[in-house]
Design a protein around this motif. Structure first.
Motif: not given
Length: 323
Positions: A232-258
């Motif tokens: 529910r807090m933005q700070t922990p969600r922001r801190a998750l960004a590197p791990a989320l990006r890594a998960a996307m790379e593993r799954l071959r998910v390319e995020p839009s700029a937005a």
């Protein structure tokens, strides 16, 4: 498990989406990705909007669609025992003619098999045991599906028919079943339900939507991610960004700029930030099963396959269950 890739060429242009559901339309968010070849192109979360247009919008191009939903798709076996319908999808389709089913009971005296949702508000002394007794069940465990029960790796979820408190899913079930899914079925929508109709890939066909239950909390664990604080807090969600990006790379998910900007910003500072995170987590868990990074596991239990359903990607069994 290694990345499997599309089962056939018809899946290369398919759509995957996950909707985080709520009674409040302003908290219903959906994340969507389109597969082009081996790559998923994911968009930033957007509001679901008019539910009557959700399925037509997803099917506008006639492609196969896999749609994950953060809400119960199934009912507990002890409650379903003895019902005349063949399975949960048939039962759900029939609810369009029984609107009283969705009326939340204010007192235990109002609870019945025909009106199982409870309670409408907090009442001193109310318990799940008394709710179960009012439904004619042997005990409070009978209120829960097997996929709702605790495993060695996560706590129990809330029973389907319970509607009070932060840890409840009954209100989301009412909002989706009554206002969207049952009317869509009655209108002949081209929808198939996992796991009731079989494994996920067998349900993917042009011009059809395969619905599957996906829990963001379970998805977080399946993806190997961990929040350092409350979602529910933005700070922990922001801190998750590197791990989320890594998960996307593993799954071959390319995020839009937005979407990439949403990740870096922790999905915003407003109260819906957690909902936007949840729908992205659900989308990634759905993609993982579609591409074979997670197994399409359905326990060999006829009650699960006909009435209770299961959580997509979940392989951990509840305490006391084997096989």
């Amino acid at each position: 498990m290694a990345w499997r890739g599309p089962a056939d060429e018809s899946e290369t242009g398919m759509i995957a989406a996950h909707a985080d559901w709520s009674m409040a339309p302003g908290k219903r968010w959906m994340a969507l990705a389109e597969r082009r070849g081996a790559i998923w192109h994911a968009q930033a979360p957007r509001l679901v909007g008019d539910t009557a247009q959700l399925l037509p919008g997803l099917l506008a191009d006639g492609r196969p669609v896999a749609l994950g939903l953060d809400l119960p798709l199934g009912v507990p076996r002890d409650w379903a025992a003895g019902r005349a319908e063949v399975d949960f999808p048939q039962f759900l389709a029939g609810l369009v003619a029984r609107p009283e089913f969705f009326r939340v009971a204010a007192t235990l005296a109002e609870v019945s098999a025909a009106q199982p949702f409870y309670p409408a508000r907090g009442i001193k002394g109310m318990t799940r045991a008394s709710h179960a007794a009012a439904l004619g069940l042997a005990g409070p465990a009978g209120l829960s599906r097997l996929c709702d029960r605790a495993t060695a790796l996560r706590p129990a979820g809330a029973p389907v028919f319970w509607t009070l408190g932060a840890n409840q899913s009954g209100k989301a079930a009412i909002a989706a079943w009554r206002d969207w899914i049952a009317p869509a079925l009655a209108a002949g929508a081209p929808v198939s339900f996992w796991p009731f109709a079989g494994p996920l890939h067998g349900l993917l066909a042009p011009g059809r939507v395969a619905l599957a239950e996906v829990y963001p909390a379970e998805a977080l664990r399946q993806l190997g991610l961990k929040l350092a604080g409350s979602k529910r807090m933005q700070t922990p969600r922001r801190a998750l960004a590197p791990a989320l990006r890594a998960a996307m790379e593993r799954l071959r998910v390319e995020p839009s700029a937005a979407l990439a900007a949403e990740l870096e910003n922790g999905f915003g500072a407003d109260a819906a930030g957690e909902d936007r995170l949840d729908c992205v987590l659900g989308l990634l868990a759905l993609v993982a099963v579609l591409d074979g990074a997670r197994p399409d596991h359905i326990p060999d239990d006829p009650w699960i396959r006909r009435w209770e359903g299961w959580v997509l990607g979940q392989t951990d069994l509840p305490y006391g269950m084997s096989g």
